[in-house]
Write a protein that holds these residues in place. Structure first.
Motif, PDB file in Angstrom:
ATOM      1  N   THR A 187      -3.467   1.519   2.076  1.00 27.20           N
ATOM      2  CA  THR A 187      -4.218   1.669   3.526  1.00 27.20           C
ATOM      3  C   THR A 187      -4.169   0.084   4.025  1.00 27.20           C
ATOM      4  O   THR A 187      -4.524   0.198   5.388  1.00 27.20           O
ATOM      5  N   ASP A 188      -4.297  -1.074   3.408  1.00 23.69           N
ATOM      6  CA  ASP A 188      -4.597  -2.422   3.726  1.00 23.69           C
ATOM      7  C   ASP A 188      -3.142  -2.892   3.737  1.00 23.69           C
ATOM      8  O   ASP A 188      -2.472  -3.214   2.678  1.00 23.69           O
ATOM      9  N   GLU A 189      -2.725  -3.351   4.810  1.00 24.88           N
ATOM     10  CA  GLU A 189      -1.177  -3.829   4.899  1.00 24.88           C
ATOM     11  C   GLU A 189      -0.811  -5.093   4.077  1.00 24.88           C
ATOM     12  O   GLU A 189       0.025  -5.145   3.303  1.00 24.88           O
ATOM     13  N   GLU A 190      -1.907  -5.886   3.890  1.00 26.61           N
ATOM     14  CA  GLU A 190      -1.640  -7.143   3.042  1.00 26.61           C
ATOM     15  C   GLU A 190      -1.677  -6.876   1.588  1.00 26.61           C
ATOM     16  O   GLU A 190      -0.882  -7.358   0.940  1.00 26.61           O
ATOM     17  N   HIS A 244      -1.228  -3.949   0.428  1.00 29.20           N
ATOM     18  CA  HIS A 244      -0.009  -3.046  -0.043  1.00 29.20           C
ATOM     19  C   HIS A 244       1.408  -4.017   0.113  1.00 29.20           C
ATOM     20  O   HIS A 244       2.217  -3.647  -0.988  1.00 29.20           O
ATOM     21  N   THR A 245       1.300  -5.207   0.561  1.00 25.85           N
ATOM     22  CA  THR A 245       2.608  -5.979   0.602  1.00 25.85           C
ATOM     23  C   THR A 245       2.704  -6.460  -0.994  1.00 25.85           C
ATOM     24  O   THR A 245       3.663  -6.331  -1.662  1.00 25.85           O
TER      25      THR A 245
END
Length: 193
Positions: A114-117, A119-120
């Motif tokens: 759920t956290d874009e950074e 998740h990367t």
């Protein structure tokens, strides 16, 4: 002017993060809990990483970048590439000895999704893991240990079984997680031998 040398390495801190996640889940993952486990103070962690989020990003970055190291270590102990494949995968779950520990890690995965950074980094770790599986399957095929037309497809299947086997162990498995995973990974590879 130089600062005082660090008495606790980042690796020790990251191990403390992983252990805290397994033991207490995301709710129990505080700077104080990690600091206590690592032998530091919460302000020392804040000084080093800036914040809890900074610590989590640094941890995720390290995890994504250490996949090859895990498989390299498995290679040094293994009799061949397929054993290194299996043992490398099992090494990722070695700290998990209870269903609660796996549940806590799965709860932490929610942050990664759920956290874009974060998740990367999670996606990078997943791709690196599958790349290692492809390489080991190619090595096994070159050595004549298995016959496979599409190493990437088999690697993807092994990865899916690895992930799914963790869930089935948590729901209705018996014994320790490592042997549970080993049996299922070996079962997937058996028809290719």
């Amino acid at each position: 002017m130089t600062g005082r040398p660090r008495t606790v390495s980042d690796d020790t801190v990251f191990r403390a993060v992983a252990d805290t996640v397994t033991e207490a889940g995301p709710a129990g993952l505080t700077l104080a809990a990690v600091a206590r486990r690592a032998g530091l103070t919460a302000p020392a962690l804040t000084q080093r990483f800036g914040s809890k989020r900074g610590l989590l990003v640094a941890f995720a970055t390290r995890e994504a970048g250490s996949v090859a190291d895990v498989f390299d270590a498995a290679r040094t102990r293994a009799a061949g590439p397929l054993e290194a494949l299996r043992d490398g995968l099992i090494a990722f779950t070695a700290p998990i000895s209870t269903r609660e520990g796996l549940a806590n890690n799965l709860a932490f995965l929610q942050l990664d999704l759920t956290d874009e950074e974060l998740h990367t980094h999670s996606a990078a770790q997943s791709r690196a893991l599958r790349a290692q599986l492809v390489t080991l399957i190619e090595e096994a095929a070159a050595a004549g240990d298995i016959k496979v037309e599409d190493p990437a497809e088999l690697a993807d299947t092994v990865y899916a079984v690895y992930a799914g086997a963790q869930l089935t162990w948590a729901i209705d498995g018996s014994g320790d997680l490592g042997p549970w995973l080993a049996e299922r990974i070996d079962r997937v590879l058996a028809p290719y031998r």
